[in-house]
Design an enzyme around this catalytic site. Sequence first.
Site, short mmCIF file in Angstrom:
data_model
loop_
_atom_site.label_atom_id
_atom_site.label_comp_id
_atom_site.label_asym_id
_atom_site.label_seq_id
_atom_site.Cartn_x
_atom_site.Cartn_y
_atom_site.Cartn_z
N ASN A 1 10.30 -7.63 -0.13
CA ASN A 1 8.87 -7.89 -0.06
C ASN A 1 8.66 -9.29 0.48
O ASN A 1 9.51 -10.16 0.29
CB ASN A 1 8.26 -7.84 -1.46
CG ASN A 1 8.05 -6.43 -1.94
OD1 ASN A 1 8.02 -5.49 -1.14
ND2 ASN A 1 7.91 -6.27 -3.24
N LYS B 1 28.57 -0.41 6.96
CA LYS B 1 27.39 -0.63 7.79
C LYS B 1 26.98 0.68 8.47
O LYS B 1 27.83 1.34 9.08
CB LYS B 1 27.73 -1.69 8.84
CG LYS B 1 26.55 -2.13 9.66
CD LYS B 1 26.98 -3.21 10.65
CE LYS B 1 25.85 -3.48 11.62
NZ LYS B 1 26.31 -4.23 12.78
N PRO C 1 12.72 -0.11 -11.38
CA PRO C 1 12.11 -0.26 -12.71
C PRO C 1 10.87 -1.15 -12.66
O PRO C 1 10.84 -2.13 -11.90
CB PRO C 1 13.21 -0.92 -13.54
CG PRO C 1 14.13 -1.54 -12.56
CD PRO C 1 14.06 -0.72 -11.31
N ILE D 1 9.17 -3.87 -14.26
CA ILE D 1 9.52 -4.91 -15.23
C ILE D 1 8.30 -5.26 -16.09
O ILE D 1 8.36 -5.27 -17.33
CB ILE D 1 10.04 -6.18 -14.51
CG1 ILE D 1 11.22 -5.80 -13.61
CG2 ILE D 1 10.42 -7.25 -15.50
CD1 ILE D 1 11.63 -6.88 -12.63
N LYS E 1 -4.91 -2.53 -12.73
CA LYS E 1 -3.55 -2.90 -13.18
C LYS E 1 -3.59 -3.51 -14.57
O LYS E 1 -2.70 -3.27 -15.40
CB LYS E 1 -2.91 -3.89 -12.21
CG LYS E 1 -2.33 -3.19 -10.99
CD LYS E 1 -1.71 -4.12 -9.99
CE LYS E 1 -1.56 -3.35 -8.69
NZ LYS E 1 -1.19 -4.19 -7.56
N LYS F 1 -1.58 -1.12 -17.05
CA LYS F 1 -0.29 -1.59 -17.59
C LYS F 1 -0.47 -2.23 -18.97
O LYS F 1 0.50 -2.76 -19.52
CB LYS F 1 0.36 -2.58 -16.63
CG LYS F 1 0.81 -1.95 -15.29
CD LYS F 1 1.79 -2.86 -14.56
CE LYS F 1 2.06 -2.34 -13.15
NZ LYS F 1 3.14 -3.04 -12.46
N1 CTP Z 1 5.99 -5.71 -10.96
C1 CTP Z 1 7.11 -5.51 -11.77
N2 CTP Z 1 8.01 -4.59 -11.46
C2 CTP Z 1 7.85 -3.79 -10.37
C3 CTP Z 1 6.72 -3.97 -9.54
C4 CTP Z 1 5.81 -4.94 -9.87
O1 CTP Z 1 7.26 -6.24 -12.76
N3 CTP Z 1 8.77 -2.88 -10.08
C5 CTP Z 1 5.00 -6.73 -11.35
C6 CTP Z 1 4.85 -7.89 -10.41
O2 CTP Z 1 5.71 -8.98 -10.79
C7 CTP Z 1 3.39 -8.26 -10.60
C8 CTP Z 1 2.72 -6.93 -10.91
O3 CTP Z 1 3.75 -6.07 -11.32
O4 CTP Z 1 3.20 -9.09 -11.73
C9 CTP Z 1 1.95 -6.31 -9.80
O5 CTP Z 1 2.74 -5.91 -8.77
P1 CTP Z 1 2.17 -4.98 -7.60
O6 CTP Z 1 3.30 -4.59 -6.74
O7 CTP Z 1 1.01 -5.67 -6.99
O8 CTP Z 1 1.62 -3.78 -8.44
P2 CTP Z 1 2.15 -2.37 -8.66
O9 CTP Z 1 1.97 -2.07 -10.10
O10 CTP Z 1 3.53 -2.24 -8.15
O11 CTP Z 1 1.11 -1.50 -7.86
P3 CTP Z 1 0.95 -1.19 -6.30
O12 CTP Z 1 2.25 -1.59 -5.63
O13 CTP Z 1 0.68 0.23 -6.28
O14 CTP Z 1 -0.19 -2.02 -5.84
#
Ligand code: CTP
Length: 412
Positions: A211, A290, A306, A308, A339, A343
Amino acid sequence: MNSPRPARILLGVTGGIAAYKTPDLVRRLRERGAEVQVVMTRGATNFITPLTLQAVSGRPVRSGLWDESAEGAMSHIELARWADAVLVAPATADFLARLSCGNADDLLTTLCLATEVPILVAPAMNRAMWAHAATRANVALLESRGVAVLGPAAGEQACGETGEGRMLEPAELAELLLGRLRRERSLAGLKVVISAGPTRERIDPVRFISNRSSGKMGYAVAAAARDAGARVVLVSGPVALPAPAGVECIGVESAEQMYAAVHAALPGADIYIGTAAVADYRPAAVATQKIKKTAENLRIDLVRAPDILGSIAALRDGRPFVVGFAAETEKLEEHARQKLLGKRLDMIVANQVGDGLAFDCEDNSLLVLWNGGREDLGAGSKPLLAERLIGLIASVRGAVRRAPGAAASGEA
Ligand code: CTP
């Protein structure tokens, strides 16, 4: 700082071109109610006159160590005791070197040795001087001794070059300094776990999915939490940033590793702040060799990584105050609120991202939402917003804990 009297700032000005901004800095500090005593080095007087700084500060400027009448009125030891904080702005490469050596060969370095209050420096110099190994080592040594380094910012420099080395703007320095004095110790005794940076999900030995994230916001949040008195554990994906001094830094690569490291750091944590841009998906299988470009099309099966943040918010025992970040390209507030609720977080920090916004930039803008509250932290540098965010987290967490039925929110 709980003292009802005005904050007393000892402002050290050293000999860099950014010294021309110090009358504005003095004005900004005084506007916010602080008393300012200016101390100039000899080099500084080549860029700005003591008379100008005397006029804006309302106090005679001190510069010599051997000035009998000034010493008679307030000795340098009394001056060191008078201050609540020492801010050196601009701090030249030479001054940082002398400070790191513990020199006491002029009034300002002597005061810095004699004082027991926090010392903050705002470096300003040519980008090559800032990047030089000698300056890097001096700054690291000063940080390890508790000196706070504010900036520098990147941008156009007086020498015509572009890069890191500009002094932070006076308004920002004033807010950072006074905010720090006010909020000092707002997280004292607390443990804060922070995730930062991107994750990398391996495809084969030479390729990965990731990302966009420089980690700058998360590192700034970690430094701000440390400055507020917390014990900070920073779990970081791969970034090109030095670990903030005084912060326990654990490097990871993938979302699974980040999940494991964060959960291992969590026992005893009071606050979790998820700033990391964690991959939502990872390749179902990692090729051991590769992958060669033989086929016209290539398909990679992805499986969910996962979550987190979600896993921490769902903890039944030892659940910390959970703060998530929402990086959104559209419908910022709506998506962030979803969110927050979805969450079951305690707080969410929304930031608008996209081309030219937030990523790889020094600046950001943040909107914070929590159950029953909303605060726009505005736009600014990442360190400045991190300070504001930590102040807000400390006060909202405090209010949640004081509210009746706080235990039901899962507070440990
Ligand atoms: N996050 C996490 N673990 C993941 C993905 C995201 O802990 N596998 C946490 C990020 O650190 C951040 C929050 O979730 O604090 C939001 O991440 P984001 O990617 O914007 O949200 P998602 O819940 O993944 O939703 P979407 O990608 O559908 O927007």
